[in-house]
Scaffold this motif. Structure first.
Motif, PDB file in Angstrom:
ATOM      1  N   ALA A 156     -52.978  31.440 -52.257  1.00 17.55           N
ATOM      2  CA  ALA A 156     -51.943  31.111 -53.234  1.00 17.55           C
ATOM      3  C   ALA A 156     -51.855  29.593 -53.320  1.00 17.55           C
ATOM      4  O   ALA A 156     -51.904  28.901 -52.299  1.00 17.55           O
ATOM      5  CB  ALA A 156     -50.597  31.708 -52.845  1.00 17.55           C
ATOM      6  N   ILE A 157     -51.753  29.113 -54.548  1.00 15.19           N
ATOM      7  CA  ILE A 157     -51.541  27.693 -54.809  1.00 15.19           C
ATOM      8  C   ILE A 157     -50.145  27.595 -55.414  1.00 15.19           C
ATOM      9  O   ILE A 157     -49.910  28.128 -56.506  1.00 15.19           O
ATOM     10  CB  ILE A 157     -52.592  27.140 -55.795  1.00 15.19           C
ATOM     11  N   VAL A 158     -49.232  26.975 -54.688  1.00 19.33           N
ATOM     12  CA  VAL A 158     -47.850  26.899 -55.165  1.00 19.33           C
ATOM     13  C   VAL A 158     -47.460  25.444 -55.419  1.00 19.33           C
ATOM     14  O   VAL A 158     -47.656  24.581 -54.577  1.00 19.33           O
ATOM     15  CB  VAL A 158     -46.858  27.598 -54.214  1.00 19.33           C
ATOM     16  N   MET A 159     -46.928  25.233 -56.615  1.00 23.86           N
ATOM     17  CA  MET A 159     -46.611  23.878 -57.059  1.00 23.86           C
ATOM     18  C   MET A 159     -45.122  23.554 -56.992  1.00 23.86           C
ATOM     19  O   MET A 159     -44.744  22.404 -57.146  1.00 23.86           O
ATOM     20  CB  MET A 159     -47.113  23.675 -58.493  1.00 23.86           C
ATOM     21  N   ASN A 160     -44.270  24.567 -56.772  1.00 23.54           N
ATOM     22  CA  ASN A 160     -42.832  24.310 -56.661  1.00 23.54           C
ATOM     23  C   ASN A 160     -42.197  25.299 -55.683  1.00 23.54           C
ATOM     24  O   ASN A 160     -42.817  26.295 -55.302  1.00 23.54           O
ATOM     25  CB  ASN A 160     -42.151  24.350 -58.034  1.00 23.54           C
ATOM     26  N   SER A 206     -41.867  29.142 -56.333  1.00 24.90           N
ATOM     27  CA  SER A 206     -43.164  29.817 -56.216  1.00 24.90           C
ATOM     28  C   SER A 206     -43.517  30.087 -54.756  1.00 24.90           C
ATOM     29  O   SER A 206     -44.057  31.145 -54.427  1.00 24.90           O
ATOM     30  CB  SER A 206     -44.257  28.971 -56.873  1.00 24.90           C
ATOM     31  N   LEU A 207     -43.205  29.150 -53.875  1.00 21.54           N
ATOM     32  CA  LEU A 207     -43.434  29.367 -52.446  1.00 21.54           C
ATOM     33  C   LEU A 207     -42.598  30.550 -51.972  1.00 21.54           C
ATOM     34  O   LEU A 207     -43.103  31.457 -51.303  1.00 21.54           O
ATOM     35  CB  LEU A 207     -43.092  28.109 -51.638  1.00 21.54           C
ATOM     36  N   ASP A 208     -41.319  30.539 -52.339  1.00 22.35           N
ATOM     37  CA  ASP A 208     -40.422  31.613 -51.922  1.00 22.35           C
ATOM     38  C   ASP A 208     -40.896  32.975 -52.432  1.00 22.35           C
ATOM     39  O   ASP A 208     -40.814  33.977 -51.727  1.00 22.35           O
ATOM     40  CB  ASP A 208     -38.993  31.350 -52.414  1.00 22.35           C
ATOM     41  N   LYS A 209     -41.415  33.007 -53.632  1.00 25.89           N
ATOM     42  CA  LYS A 209     -41.810  34.270 -54.254  1.00 25.89           C
ATOM     43  C   LYS A 209     -43.156  34.803 -53.764  1.00 25.89           C
ATOM     44  O   LYS A 209     -43.323  36.007 -53.591  1.00 25.89           O
ATOM     45  CB  LYS A 209     -41.853  34.104 -55.778  1.00 25.89           C
ATOM     46  N   PHE A 210     -44.135  33.921 -53.534  1.00 23.79           N
ATOM     47  CA  PHE A 210     -45.500  34.396 -53.322  1.00 23.79           C
ATOM     48  C   PHE A 210     -46.055  34.271 -51.900  1.00 23.79           C
ATOM     49  O   PHE A 210     -47.125  34.801 -51.621  1.00 23.79           O
ATOM     50  CB  PHE A 210     -46.457  33.710 -54.305  1.00 23.79           C
ATOM     51  N   GLU A 211     -45.350  33.604 -50.997  1.00 22.30           N
ATOM     52  CA  GLU A 211     -45.870  33.466 -49.635  1.00 22.30           C
ATOM     53  C   GLU A 211     -46.157  34.829 -49.000  1.00 22.30           C
ATOM     54  O   GLU A 211     -47.164  35.012 -48.308  1.00 22.30           O
ATOM     55  CB  GLU A 211     -44.892  32.672 -48.762  1.00 22.30           C
ATOM     56  N   ILE A 242     -42.353  20.126 -52.612  1.00 21.59           N
ATOM     57  CA  ILE A 242     -41.834  21.176 -51.725  1.00 21.59           C
ATOM     58  C   ILE A 242     -41.724  20.610 -50.309  1.00 21.59           C
ATOM     59  O   ILE A 242     -42.727  20.302 -49.680  1.00 21.59           O
ATOM     60  CB  ILE A 242     -42.768  22.400 -51.710  1.00 21.59           C
ATOM     61  N   GLU A 243     -40.500  20.476 -49.845  1.00 23.85           N
ATOM     62  CA  GLU A 243     -40.283  19.964 -48.488  1.00 23.85           C
ATOM     63  C   GLU A 243     -40.281  21.084 -47.459  1.00 23.85           C
ATOM     64  O   GLU A 243     -40.568  20.860 -46.286  1.00 23.85           O
ATOM     65  CB  GLU A 243     -38.967  19.197 -48.424  1.00 23.85           C
ATOM     66  N   LYS A 244     -39.984  22.292 -47.895  1.00 19.88           N
ATOM     67  CA  LYS A 244     -39.903  23.447 -47.002  1.00 19.88           C
ATOM     68  C   LYS A 244     -41.288  23.756 -46.418  1.00 19.88           C
ATOM     69  O   LYS A 244     -42.300  23.618 -47.082  1.00 19.88           O
ATOM     70  CB  LYS A 244     -39.396  24.654 -47.800  1.00 19.88           C
ATOM     71  N   LYS A 245     -41.304  24.175 -45.180  1.00 21.72           N
ATOM     72  CA  LYS A 245     -42.548  24.582 -44.523  1.00 21.72           C
ATOM     73  C   LYS A 245     -42.743  26.090 -44.703  1.00 21.72           C
ATOM     74  O   LYS A 245     -41.784  26.837 -44.856  1.00 21.72           O
ATOM     75  CB  LYS A 245     -42.516  24.239 -43.020  1.00 21.72           C
ATOM     76  N   ALA A 246     -43.983  26.503 -44.651  1.00 20.23           N
ATOM     77  CA  ALA A 246     -44.296  27.929 -44.743  1.00 20.23           C
ATOM     78  C   ALA A 246     -43.689  28.653 -43.552  1.00 20.23           C
ATOM     79  O   ALA A 246     -43.607  28.102 -42.454  1.00 20.23           O
ATOM     80  CB  ALA A 246     -45.801  28.132 -44.786  1.00 20.23           C
TER      81      ALA A 246
END
Length: 179
Positions: free
Chosen positions: A70-74, A77-82, A98-102
């Protein structure tokens, strides 16, 4: 080989272009491909994502539910697709926005300051190409040269002057994941 990637961000970040280029490059190489776009209700600023599959074998469905990357730009998107990435898959995060870590520890995560690098290169619109370059370096889904060939077809003569900038962006993305 089968790469199933989700590319996501907000409208105007070049998400669809990135997906189309990967798909077109796969076609150039004679691979089986699919591209499935999805837009939010707004064109610019709304959500945008696409599912791309590049495979040596026929593609059964254009819908990607178990992504190899997954390539997330915002952040949305991270929250939805991780959670949609398979174990040992790749997650590429635009760390400029995106400052949040996976949260997951069973996948490989790459933090790429795509917008910062794009600004260094002098054009904020190539952040998507930086992320695509990073993805290609990790997966080898298609050859870099095939992406450049696809760019020539998509841009045409009118925008041929943008090819060197996009080539630099691909290279910088690849450098980021080699670090």
């Amino acid at each position: 080989m089968q790469e199933r990637v989700i590319m996501a961000g907000f409208g105007g970040q070049g998400i669809m272009s990135m997906g189309q280029l990967l798909t077109y490059a796969g076609m150039i190489e004679g691979k089986h491909v699919s591209w499935l776009p999805s837009y939010g209700p707004e064109m610019r600023g709304g959500t945008a994502n696409c599912n791309v599959t590049v495979s040596d074998d026929p593609v059964g469905s254009p819908i990607v539910t178990e992504a190899t990357a997954a390539i997330v730009m915002n952040l949305p998107s991270l929250d939805k697709f991780e959670s949609d990435i398979v174990e040992k898959g790749n997650l590429l995060i635009n760390s400029s926005l995106i400052e949040k870590k996976a949260e997951r520890e069973d996948i490989d995560v790459y933090y790429i300051p795509a917008n910062d690098i794009a600004n260094e290169l002098g054009n904020s619109k190539v952040a998507n190409m930086i992320m695509l370059g990073a993805y290609l370096e990790l997966t080898k889904a298609v050859k870099r040269e095939s992406i450049l060939e696809a760019l020539k077809k998509v841009f045409g003569e009118r925008k041929a002057h943008l090819l060197p900038l996009n080539e630099k962006a691909l290279d910088r993305g690849a450098e980021e994941v080699r670090k």
